[in-house]
Write a protein that holds these residues in place. Structure first.
Motif, PDB file in Angstrom:
ATOM      1  N   ARG A  47       0.734  -1.269  -0.209  1.00 57.79           N
ATOM      2  CA  ARG A  47      -0.067  -0.033  -0.151  1.00 57.79           C
ATOM      3  C   ARG A  47       0.767   1.566   0.025  1.00 57.79           C
ATOM      4  O   ARG A  47       0.313   2.397   0.093  1.00 57.79           O
ATOM      5  CB  ARG A  47      -1.034   0.045   1.070  1.00 57.79           C
ATOM      6  N   SER A  48       2.325   1.259   0.151  1.00 59.30           N
ATOM      7  CA  SER A  48       2.956   2.390  -0.080  1.00 59.30           C
ATOM      8  C   SER A  48       4.218   2.044  -1.256  1.00 59.30           C
ATOM      9  O   SER A  48       4.465   1.029  -1.412  1.00 59.30           O
ATOM     10  CB  SER A  48       3.614   2.517   1.267  1.00 59.30           C
ATOM     11  N   ARG A  49       4.563   3.075  -1.790  1.00 59.12           N
ATOM     12  CA  ARG A  49       5.530   3.093  -2.609  1.00 59.12           C
ATOM     13  C   ARG A  49       6.843   2.419  -2.298  1.00 59.12           C
ATOM     14  O   ARG A  49       7.291   1.577  -3.061  1.00 59.12           O
ATOM     15  CB  ARG A  49       5.849   4.507  -3.123  1.00 59.12           C
ATOM     16  N   GLU A  50       7.209   2.851  -0.973  1.00 60.66           N
ATOM     17  CA  GLU A  50       8.413   2.390  -0.587  1.00 60.66           C
ATOM     18  C   GLU A  50       8.347   0.745  -0.222  1.00 60.66           C
ATOM     19  O   GLU A  50       9.362  -0.048  -0.605  1.00 60.66           O
ATOM     20  CB  GLU A  50       8.785   2.920   0.838  1.00 60.66           C
ATOM     21  N   GLY A  51       7.203   0.382   0.351  1.00 54.26           N
ATOM     22  CA  GLY A  51       6.937  -1.137   0.638  1.00 54.26           C
ATOM     23  C   GLY A  51       6.967  -1.747  -0.665  1.00 54.26           C
ATOM     24  O   GLY A  51       7.527  -2.929  -0.736  1.00 54.26           O
ATOM     25  N   LEU A  52       6.296  -1.183  -1.625  1.00 53.31           N
ATOM     26  CA  LEU A  52       6.102  -2.035  -2.936  1.00 53.31           C
ATOM     27  C   LEU A  52       7.724  -1.946  -3.531  1.00 53.31           C
ATOM     28  O   LEU A  52       7.879  -3.206  -4.065  1.00 53.31           O
ATOM     29  CB  LEU A  52       5.091  -1.334  -3.870  1.00 53.31           C
ATOM     30  N   ASP A  53       8.317  -1.115  -3.453  1.00 53.26           N
ATOM     31  CA  ASP A  53       9.744  -1.088  -3.869  1.00 53.26           C
ATOM     32  C   ASP A  53      10.431  -2.299  -3.358  1.00 53.26           C
ATOM     33  O   ASP A  53      11.187  -3.023  -3.907  1.00 53.26           O
ATOM     34  CB  ASP A  53      10.289   0.046  -3.781  1.00 53.26           C
ATOM     35  N   GLU A  54      10.185  -2.377  -2.057  1.00 49.58           N
ATOM     36  CA  GLU A  54      10.816  -3.301  -1.161  1.00 49.58           C
ATOM     37  C   GLU A  54      10.342  -4.788  -1.449  1.00 49.58           C
ATOM     38  O   GLU A  54      11.243  -5.702  -1.417  1.00 49.58           O
ATOM     39  CB  GLU A  54      10.507  -3.045   0.264  1.00 49.58           C
ATOM     40  N   VAL A  55       9.353  -4.983  -1.962  1.00 49.01           N
ATOM     41  CA  VAL A  55       8.783  -6.319  -2.208  1.00 49.01           C
ATOM     42  C   VAL A  55       9.273  -6.567  -3.645  1.00 49.01           C
ATOM     43  O   VAL A  55       9.696  -7.815  -3.842  1.00 49.01           O
ATOM     44  CB  VAL A  55       7.249  -6.225  -2.386  1.00 49.01           C
ATOM     45  N   LEU A  56       9.062  -5.671  -4.801  1.00 52.85           N
ATOM     46  CA  LEU A  56       9.450  -5.911  -6.133  1.00 52.85           C
ATOM     47  C   LEU A  56      10.694  -5.751  -6.624  1.00 52.85           C
ATOM     48  O   LEU A  56      11.213  -6.405  -7.405  1.00 52.85           O
ATOM     49  CB  LEU A  56       8.579  -4.771  -6.947  1.00 52.85           C
ATOM     50  N   GLY A  57      11.603  -4.944  -5.784  1.00 51.49           N
ATOM     51  CA  GLY A  57      13.136  -4.754  -6.300  1.00 51.49           C
ATOM     52  C   GLY A  57      13.846  -6.207  -6.338  1.00 51.49           C
ATOM     53  O   GLY A  57      14.149  -6.611  -7.250  1.00 51.49           O
ATOM     54  N   PRO A  58      13.846  -6.914  -5.283  1.00 46.60           N
ATOM     55  CA  PRO A  58      14.479  -8.301  -5.341  1.00 46.60           C
ATOM     56  C   PRO A  58      14.107  -9.079  -6.418  1.00 46.60           C
ATOM     57  O   PRO A  58      14.789 -10.091  -6.539  1.00 46.60           O
ATOM     58  CB  PRO A  58      14.232  -8.888  -3.844  1.00 46.60           C
ATOM     59  N   ALA A  59      12.626  -8.768  -6.745  1.00 50.26           N
ATOM     60  CA  ALA A  59      12.224  -9.817  -7.908  1.00 50.26           C
ATOM     61  C   ALA A  59      12.777  -9.507  -9.046  1.00 50.26           C
ATOM     62  O   ALA A  59      12.647  -9.927 -10.166  1.00 50.26           O
ATOM     63  CB  ALA A  59      10.628 -10.120  -7.670  1.00 50.26           C
ATOM     64  N   GLY A  60      13.346  -8.101  -9.301  1.00 50.54           N
ATOM     65  CA  GLY A  60      14.306  -7.832 -10.432  1.00 50.54           C
ATOM     66  C   GLY A  60      13.144  -6.691 -11.028  1.00 50.54           C
ATOM     67  O   GLY A  60      13.646  -6.158 -12.100  1.00 50.54           O
ATOM     68  N   PHE A  61      12.330  -6.064 -10.378  1.00 48.70           N
ATOM     69  CA  PHE A  61      11.915  -4.952 -10.873  1.00 48.70           C
ATOM     70  C   PHE A  61      12.528  -3.711 -10.469  1.00 48.70           C
ATOM     71  O   PHE A  61      13.096  -3.295  -9.665  1.00 48.70           O
ATOM     72  CB  PHE A  61      10.251  -4.628 -10.254  1.00 48.70           C
ATOM     73  N   ALA A  62      12.351  -2.642 -11.518  1.00 47.60           N
ATOM     74  CA  ALA A  62      12.734  -1.126 -11.327  1.00 47.60           C
ATOM     75  C   ALA A  62      11.840  -0.560 -10.536  1.00 47.60           C
ATOM     76  O   ALA A  62      10.827  -0.913 -10.207  1.00 47.60           O
ATOM     77  CB  ALA A  62      12.906  -0.415 -12.497  1.00 47.60           C
ATOM     78  N   PRO A  63      12.420   0.684  -9.700  1.00 42.63           N
ATOM     79  CA  PRO A  63      11.433   1.354  -8.877  1.00 42.63           C
ATOM     80  C   PRO A  63      10.199   1.671  -9.457  1.00 42.63           C
ATOM     81  O   PRO A  63      10.049   2.041 -10.825  1.00 42.63           O
ATOM     82  CB  PRO A  63      12.093   2.464  -8.578  1.00 42.63           C
TER      83      PRO A  63
END
Ligand SMILES: C[S@@+](CC[C@H](N)C(=O)[O-])C[C@H]1O[C@@H](n2cnc3c(N)ncnc32)[C@H](O)[C@@H]1O
Length: 288
Positions: free
Chosen positions: A187-203
């Motif tokens: 539900r937050s940008r920072e949180g979603l980056d924390e989840v998606l980043g390690p899977a290989g997504f850009a911010p």
């Protein structure tokens, strides 16, 4: 049994009873530019040919996506009842519609150019596993575009409803409360980056949009009472909540019977990096 089983069992039971609840509640909502939140998400993946809708429900978003010719569409949902409604849509006769969990996608690697998810990602547990699965089925450079709930706008009927609902839930027996759903980080940008980043997504690209659900008091009640929290409440509690809500919005109702109501959605778009993610520790990512 995994720790997510009670949440997923709740969602399945709820949607068995209310298979089209989300489209009925939010389908008529409009952003300031006149689009629905479904249309906004659809536009985010314009030009993508192979598109997966994660938590597709009764298939409204897939139906909008099908308007672009030549698309290969797939939808996945925990609820066989919602999917049964999606299968009835003529525009989806060619779509692959699967009952399943986002944590274990029944699709091969590199199957899609884009993945959309409307008001569903925020409900999913084991969210790192979901992110890894989405990354696996997307082609490098593929896009994840999702809409998650962002709460009330304030000073209108939805905010008042949420206050009344909180009180109703506090007064209800514990057996009438829903299990905690999803992972707050979605539900937050920072949180979603924390989840998606390690899977290989850009911010993520992050935007907040107000969605207008104003209408007659009956229309507004029909929308707000679609929330999961009302599912386990007994009939008497829902009826008390309904009466309290009708009384609560009287002073903001216009002379022609219009009740202002709005909620916020967060729109997040993230692109899968071209290079495969490292299998070792993930280096910290800088953000622009
Ligand atoms: C609020 S509804 C939204 C449905 C649809 N996307 C829409 O906006 O009309 C959330 C949907 O996500 C599905 N869902 C939740 N968790 C899921 C999971 N782990 N795997 C697959 N579907 C899931 C639910 O069954 C439900 O149909």
């Amino acid at each position: 049994m995994t720790t997510t089983a009670p949440q997923e069992a709740f969602l399945q039971a709820f949607h068995a009873e209310y298979p089209a609840v989300t489209t009925e509640a939010f389908g008529r909502g409009r952003a300031p530019d006149g689009r629905s939140s479904y249309e906004i998400l659809c536009d985010r993946v314009a030009g993508s040919t192979r598109v997966l809708d994660l938590g597709c429900g009764d298939g409204l978003l897939l139906e909008l996506l099908a308007r672009e010719p030549g698309r290969q569409l797939a939808g996945l949902d925990l609820s066989s009842h919602s999917l049964a409604l999606a299968r009835r849509r003529p525009a989806l006769s060619e779509a692959k519609l699967e009952v399943g969990r986002a944590q274990e996608l029944p699709f091969a690697d590199d199957s899609f150019d884009a993945c959309v998810s409307h008001l569903a990602l925020m409900l999913m547990s084991e969210i790192e596993q979901v992110a890894a699965e989405v990354a696996r089925v997307l082609s490098p450079g593929g896009v994840l575009a999702c809409a998650v709930g962002g709460g009330a706008v304030g000073g209108e009927a939805y905010e008042r409803f949420l206050t009344l609902l909180r009180r109703t839930i506090e007064e209800a027996p514990v057996s009438q409360r829903i299990p905690a759903l999803g992972d707050r980080r979605t539900r937050s940008r920072e949180g979603l980056d924390e989840v998606l980043g390690p899977a290989g997504f850009a911010p993520v690209d992050w935007e907040t949009v107000p969605v207008d659900l104003s209408g007659t008091v009956e229309q507004v009640w029909a929308a707000v009472s679609g929330l999961y929290d009302l599912g386990p409440l007994d009939h008497a509690a829902v009826e008390r909540l309904r009466k309290a809500f009708f009384a609560e919005v009287r002073d903001i109702t216009t002379p022609d019977g219009h009740v202002p109501c709005a909620f916020r959605i967060r729109l997040a778009t993230a692109r899968l990096r071209q290079a495969a993610p490292s299998t070792g520790p993930v280096p910290p990512r800088s953000r622009a």
